[in-house]
Design an enzyme around this catalytic site. Structure first.
Site, PDB file in Angstrom:
ATOM      1  N   ASP A 110     -24.619 -27.986  -9.104  1.00 33.62           N
ATOM      2  CA  ASP A 110     -25.081 -29.207  -8.437  1.00 33.62           C
ATOM      3  C   ASP A 110     -24.041 -29.638  -7.395  1.00 33.62           C
ATOM      4  O   ASP A 110     -23.006 -28.986  -7.219  1.00 33.62           O
ATOM      5  CB  ASP A 110     -25.379 -30.314  -9.475  1.00 33.62           C
ATOM      6  CG  ASP A 110     -24.131 -30.775 -10.238  1.00 33.62           C
ATOM      7  OD1 ASP A 110     -23.070 -30.972  -9.600  1.00 33.62           O
ATOM      8  OD2 ASP A 110     -24.207 -30.939 -11.472  1.00 33.62           O
ATOM      9  N   HIS A 125     -19.709 -20.704  -9.855  1.00 33.78           N
ATOM     10  CA  HIS A 125     -21.029 -20.119 -10.123  1.00 33.78           C
ATOM     11  C   HIS A 125     -22.027 -20.396  -9.013  1.00 33.78           C
ATOM     12  O   HIS A 125     -23.237 -20.383  -9.241  1.00 33.78           O
ATOM     13  CB  HIS A 125     -21.562 -20.604 -11.486  1.00 33.78           C
ATOM     14  CG  HIS A 125     -20.773 -20.068 -12.650  1.00 33.78           C
ATOM     15  ND1 HIS A 125     -20.825 -20.604 -13.919  1.00 33.78           N
ATOM     16  CD2 HIS A 125     -19.909 -19.014 -12.726  1.00 33.78           C
ATOM     17  CE1 HIS A 125     -20.027 -19.909 -14.719  1.00 33.78           C
ATOM     18  NE2 HIS A 125     -19.455 -18.947 -14.019  1.00 33.78           N
ATOM     19  N   CYS A 133     -30.064 -14.346   1.482  1.00 32.94           N
ATOM     20  CA  CYS A 133     -30.963 -13.197   1.435  1.00 32.94           C
ATOM     21  C   CYS A 133     -30.595 -12.281   0.265  1.00 32.94           C
ATOM     22  O   CYS A 133     -29.420 -11.996   0.036  1.00 32.94           O
ATOM     23  CB  CYS A 133     -30.866 -12.433   2.756  1.00 32.94           C
ATOM     24  SG  CYS A 133     -31.844 -10.924   2.732  1.00 32.94           S
ATOM     25  N   SER A 203     -18.548 -25.531 -22.559  1.00 33.94           N
ATOM     26  CA  SER A 203     -18.518 -24.933 -23.894  1.00 33.94           C
ATOM     27  C   SER A 203     -17.446 -23.858 -23.998  1.00 33.94           C
ATOM     28  O   SER A 203     -17.129 -23.422 -25.106  1.00 33.94           O
ATOM     29  CB  SER A 203     -19.891 -24.338 -24.225  1.00 33.94           C
ATOM     30  OG  SER A 203     -20.235 -23.362 -23.263  1.00 33.94           O
TER      31      SER A 203
HETATM   32  C1  BJW Z   1     -20.386 -33.065 -22.596  1.00 34.90           C
HETATM   33  C2  BJW Z   1     -21.279 -34.089 -22.444  1.00 34.90           C
HETATM   34  C3  BJW Z   1     -20.784 -35.232 -21.855  1.00 34.90           C
HETATM   35  C4  BJW Z   1     -22.363 -32.526 -23.336  1.00 34.90           C
HETATM   36  N1  BJW Z   1     -19.510 -35.283 -21.464  1.00 34.90           N
HETATM   37  N2  BJW Z   1     -19.127 -33.123 -22.202  1.00 34.90           N
HETATM   38  C5  BJW Z   1     -16.231 -11.418 -21.904  1.00 34.90           C
HETATM   39  C6  BJW Z   1     -16.665 -11.617 -23.198  1.00 34.90           C
HETATM   40  C7  BJW Z   1     -18.026 -11.766 -23.474  1.00 34.90           C
HETATM   41  C8  BJW Z   1     -18.981 -11.720 -22.456  1.00 34.90           C
HETATM   42  C9  BJW Z   1     -18.542 -11.530 -21.173  1.00 34.90           C
HETATM   43  C10 BJW Z   1     -17.193 -11.365 -20.913  1.00 34.90           C
HETATM   44  N3  BJW Z   1     -17.053 -11.218 -19.568  1.00 34.90           N
HETATM   45  C11 BJW Z   1     -18.268 -11.282 -18.997  1.00 34.90           C
HETATM   46  C12 BJW Z   1     -19.209 -11.451 -19.932  1.00 34.90           C
HETATM   47  C13 BJW Z   1     -20.689 -11.574 -19.707  1.00 34.90           C
HETATM   48  C14 BJW Z   1     -21.129 -12.943 -19.250  1.00 34.90           C
HETATM   49  C15 BJW Z   1     -20.740 -13.937 -20.345  1.00 34.90           C
HETATM   50  O1  BJW Z   1     -19.769 -14.646 -20.270  1.00 34.90           O
HETATM   51  N4  BJW Z   1     -21.579 -14.021 -21.353  1.00 34.90           N
HETATM   52  C16 BJW Z   1     -21.313 -14.924 -22.485  1.00 34.90           C
HETATM   53  C17 BJW Z   1     -22.383 -16.033 -22.490  1.00 34.90           C
HETATM   54  C18 BJW Z   1     -21.294 -14.129 -23.744  1.00 34.90           C
HETATM   55  N5  BJW Z   1     -20.549 -13.292 -17.971  1.00 34.90           N
HETATM   56  C19 BJW Z   1     -21.116 -12.900 -16.822  1.00 34.90           C
HETATM   57  O2  BJW Z   1     -22.113 -12.196 -16.806  1.00 34.90           O
HETATM   58  C20 BJW Z   1     -20.443 -13.343 -15.541  1.00 34.90           C
HETATM   59  N6  BJW Z   1     -20.262 -12.219 -14.701  1.00 34.90           N
HETATM   60  C21 BJW Z   1     -19.392 -11.258 -14.935  1.00 34.90           C
HETATM   61  O3  BJW Z   1     -18.591 -11.311 -15.854  1.00 34.90           O
HETATM   62  O4  BJW Z   1     -19.459 -10.231 -14.045  1.00 34.90           O
HETATM   63  C22 BJW Z   1     -18.642  -9.078 -14.240  1.00 34.90           C
HETATM   64  C23 BJW Z   1     -18.812  -8.236 -13.005  1.00 34.90           C
HETATM   65  C24 BJW Z   1     -17.702  -7.887 -12.269  1.00 34.90           C
HETATM   66  C25 BJW Z   1     -17.847  -7.086 -11.133  1.00 34.90           C
HETATM   67  C26 BJW Z   1     -19.111  -6.690 -10.737  1.00 34.90           C
HETATM   68  C27 BJW Z   1     -20.226  -7.048 -11.445  1.00 34.90           C
HETATM   69  C28 BJW Z   1     -20.084  -7.833 -12.603  1.00 34.90           C
HETATM   70  C29 BJW Z   1     -21.350 -14.304 -14.768  1.00 34.90           C
HETATM   71  C30 BJW Z   1     -21.591 -15.576 -15.508  1.00 34.90           C
HETATM   72  C31 BJW Z   1     -22.614 -16.423 -14.717  1.00 34.90           C
HETATM   73  C32 BJW Z   1     -23.024 -17.666 -15.489  1.00 34.90           C
HETATM   74  N7  BJW Z   1     -24.184 -18.213 -14.861  1.00 34.90           N
HETATM   75  C33 BJW Z   1     -24.720 -19.475 -15.391  1.00 34.90           C
HETATM   76  C34 BJW Z   1     -26.017 -19.801 -14.621  1.00 34.90           C
HETATM   77  C35 BJW Z   1     -25.692 -20.258 -13.203  1.00 34.90           C
HETATM   78  C36 BJW Z   1     -26.921 -20.505 -12.422  1.00 34.90           C
HETATM   79  C37 BJW Z   1     -27.763 -21.600 -12.988  1.00 34.90           C
HETATM   80  O5  BJW Z   1     -27.309 -22.761 -13.095  1.00 34.90           O
HETATM   81  O6  BJW Z   1     -28.908 -21.309 -13.329  1.00 34.90           O
HETATM   82  O7  BJW Z   1     -23.751 -20.510 -15.219  1.00 34.90           O
HETATM   83  S1  BJW Z   1     -25.023 -19.453 -17.147  1.00 34.90           S
HETATM   84  C38 BJW Z   1     -24.514 -21.120 -17.401  1.00 34.90           C
HETATM   85  O8  BJW Z   1     -23.325 -21.122 -18.243  1.00 34.90           O
HETATM   86  C39 BJW Z   1     -24.084 -21.650 -16.026  1.00 34.90           C
HETATM   87  C40 BJW Z   1     -22.845 -22.434 -16.395  1.00 34.90           C
HETATM   88  O9  BJW Z   1     -22.032 -22.638 -15.262  1.00 34.90           O
HETATM   89  C41 BJW Z   1     -22.217 -21.581 -17.462  1.00 34.90           C
HETATM   90  C42 BJW Z   1     -21.228 -22.326 -18.334  1.00 34.90           C
HETATM   91  O10 BJW Z   1     -21.869 -23.294 -19.062  1.00 34.90           O
HETATM   92  P1  BJW Z   1     -21.165 -24.699 -19.324  1.00 34.90           P
HETATM   93  O11 BJW Z   1     -20.955 -25.395 -18.045  1.00 34.90           O
HETATM   94  O12 BJW Z   1     -19.991 -24.512 -20.188  1.00 34.90           O
HETATM   95  O13 BJW Z   1     -22.352 -25.487 -20.070  1.00 34.90           O
HETATM   96  P2  BJW Z   1     -22.769 -25.434 -21.636  1.00 34.90           P
HETATM   97  O14 BJW Z   1     -24.145 -25.948 -21.704  1.00 34.90           O
HETATM   98  O15 BJW Z   1     -22.483 -24.116 -22.228  1.00 34.90           O
HETATM   99  O16 BJW Z   1     -21.763 -26.478 -22.309  1.00 34.90           O
HETATM  100  C43 BJW Z   1     -21.832 -27.852 -22.026  1.00 34.90           C
HETATM  101  C44 BJW Z   1     -20.694 -28.542 -22.737  1.00 34.90           C
HETATM  102  O17 BJW Z   1     -20.710 -29.909 -22.353  1.00 34.90           O
HETATM  103  C45 BJW Z   1     -20.801 -28.510 -24.266  1.00 34.90           C
HETATM  104  O18 BJW Z   1     -19.545 -28.117 -24.820  1.00 34.90           O
HETATM  105  C46 BJW Z   1     -21.127 -29.957 -24.635  1.00 34.90           C
HETATM  106  O19 BJW Z   1     -20.559 -30.351 -25.883  1.00 34.90           O
HETATM  107  C47 BJW Z   1     -20.505 -30.692 -23.500  1.00 34.90           C
HETATM  108  N8  BJW Z   1     -21.109 -31.994 -23.201  1.00 34.90           N
HETATM  109  N9  BJW Z   1     -22.523 -33.662 -22.949  1.00 34.90           N
HETATM  110  C48 BJW Z   1     -18.722 -34.175 -21.683  1.00 34.90           C
HETATM  111  N10 BJW Z   1     -21.599 -36.293 -21.677  1.00 34.90           N
HETATM  112 ZN    ZN Z   2     -31.739 -10.429   4.966  1.00 35.15          ZN
END
Ligand code: BJW
Ligand code: ZN
Length: 263
Positions: A110, A125, A133, A203
């Site tokens: 956002d 992200h 594209c 998280s």
């Molecule tokens: C409050 C609150 C309040 C509530 N006040 N707090 C190592 C180990 C295991 C797996 C992997 C690894 N390395 C890579 C991976 C794979 C994968 C991964 O991590 N998977 C795990 C889930 C297991 N990672 C990837 O695939 C990444 N890419 C990669 O590693 O590429 C390697 C590569 C290299 C070279 C070439 C090719 C590849 C990419 C990750 C992309 C994540 N994308 C998303 C979607 C974005 C688009 C969209 O918005 O649709 O990003 S997924 C989603 O999770 C989004 C977020 O940014 C991200 C993190 O989530 P976040 O922000 O932590 O949210 P929540 O919901 O999880 O947590 C919210 C928290 O807030 C909670 O704790 C609540 O308690 C708290 N909360 N209210 C304060 N009021």
């Molecule tokens: Zn193009």
């Protein structure tokens, strides 16, 4: 009668912040939760409770069903446009004013930090407002949202690239995709050089973003966490402020500098 739990004590974190010279703030979806933007993994309201991440947030999903994926992101962009920054976003902007050079790194797609006055967050992200594209990667115009209100689940054909006619894709980082190298390098460099890292509303489950606080801690920085729930980052955080960002951060700023957030 049940007693109302006291706000988490912010004094120790405020003292650490007041002494810090090089600060990194890392934010996740919890930062924007109180603006009405849903998180991903919260038990009741998280997007991944209602939607299948594999069917919406992977390059394979976009190739298989671009209209479904584009429509979902149109809906999310529309929801973000209706949202406004909360006092937590404004408190982060105040920290940046009080401690010049503070680097704000966000996993959020956002634009609420920008709208709260944080000039140039590092978007790990990507952004809902930077479509590009899917073939040649050239930036594409952001749809102005005037072609009817996007509904949850409505399929919308993505626009075509003006240069090569391939479908335009959301400018976000999906699972299995590399993070933007410039953003990742900036985040790792800042985390490597900071003396305090404040992690808010993430998280700590998604890599490589989750490594950023770990890098800072390994190199001797103090980690302070703001989150109502436990996370894997608890064990490296010197102070865990267990509460919502929109309440805890203004209190933290107030305790550190005495006059509350600006704006
Ligand atoms: C409050 C609150 C309040 C509530 N006040 N707090 C190592 C180990 C295991 C797996 C992997 C690894 N390395 C890579 C991976 C794979 C994968 C991964 O991590 N998977 C795990 C889930 C297991 N990672 C990837 O695939 C990444 N890419 C990669 O590693 O590429 C390697 C590569 C290299 C070279 C070439 C090719 C590849 C990419 C990750 C992309 C994540 N994308 C998303 C979607 C974005 C688009 C969209 O918005 O649709 O990003 S997924 C989603 O999770 C989004 C977020 O940014 C991200 C993190 O989530 P976040 O922000 O932590 O949210 P929540 O919901 O999880 O947590 C919210 C928290 O807030 C909670 O704790 C609540 O308690 C708290 N909360 N209210 C304060 N009021
Ligand atoms: Zn193009």
């Amino acid at each position: 009668m049940d007693s109302i739990p006291a706000d988490p004590p912010v004094g120790e974190a405020a003292a650490l912040l007041g002494r810090a010279r090089r600060v990194v703030v890392l934010t996740g979806a919890g930062m924007s939760a109180e603006s009405g933007v849903p998180t991903f993994r919260d038990a009741l309201t998280g997007l991944w409770q209602r939607y299948d991440a594999q069917a919406l947030a992977t390059p394979e999903a976009f190739r298989a069903d671009p209209e479904l994926v584009w429509g979902w992101y149109e809906w999310r962009r529309h929801a973000v446009r209706q949202a406004v920054p909360n006092p937590g976003h404004r408190a982060v902007a105040t920290i940046q004013t009080r401690i010049p050079g503070t680097v704000l790194v966000t996993q959020n797609v956002d634009d609420l930090h920008e709208r709260a006055g944080s000039p140039d967050p590092v978007h790990l992200h990507g952004s809902l407002f930077a479509p590009r594209c899917s073939a040649c990667s050239r930036p594409a115009p952001v749809p102005d949202g005037t072609d009817g209100e996007p509904a949850d689940g409505r399929r919308v054909p993505p626009p075509r690239c003006a240069h090569c006619a391939a479908p335009v894709r959301p400018g976000v980082v999906w699972f299995g995709e590399a993070l933007p190298p410039v953003a990742l390098e900036a985040a790792v460099e800042a985390a490597s050089a900071c003396d305090l890292l404040l992690t808010i509303g993430t998280s700590g489950l998604v890599y490589p973003a989750a490594e950023i606080p770990q890098v800072a801690a390994r190199l001797g920085a103090t980690v302070v966490q703001v989150n109502p729930e436990e996370t894997p980052l608890d064990r490296i955080a010197e102070v865990n402020l267990r509460g919502p960002a929109a309440t805890v951060l203004p209190a933290l700023v107030d305790a550190a500098w005495g006059d509350g957030p600006t704006g």
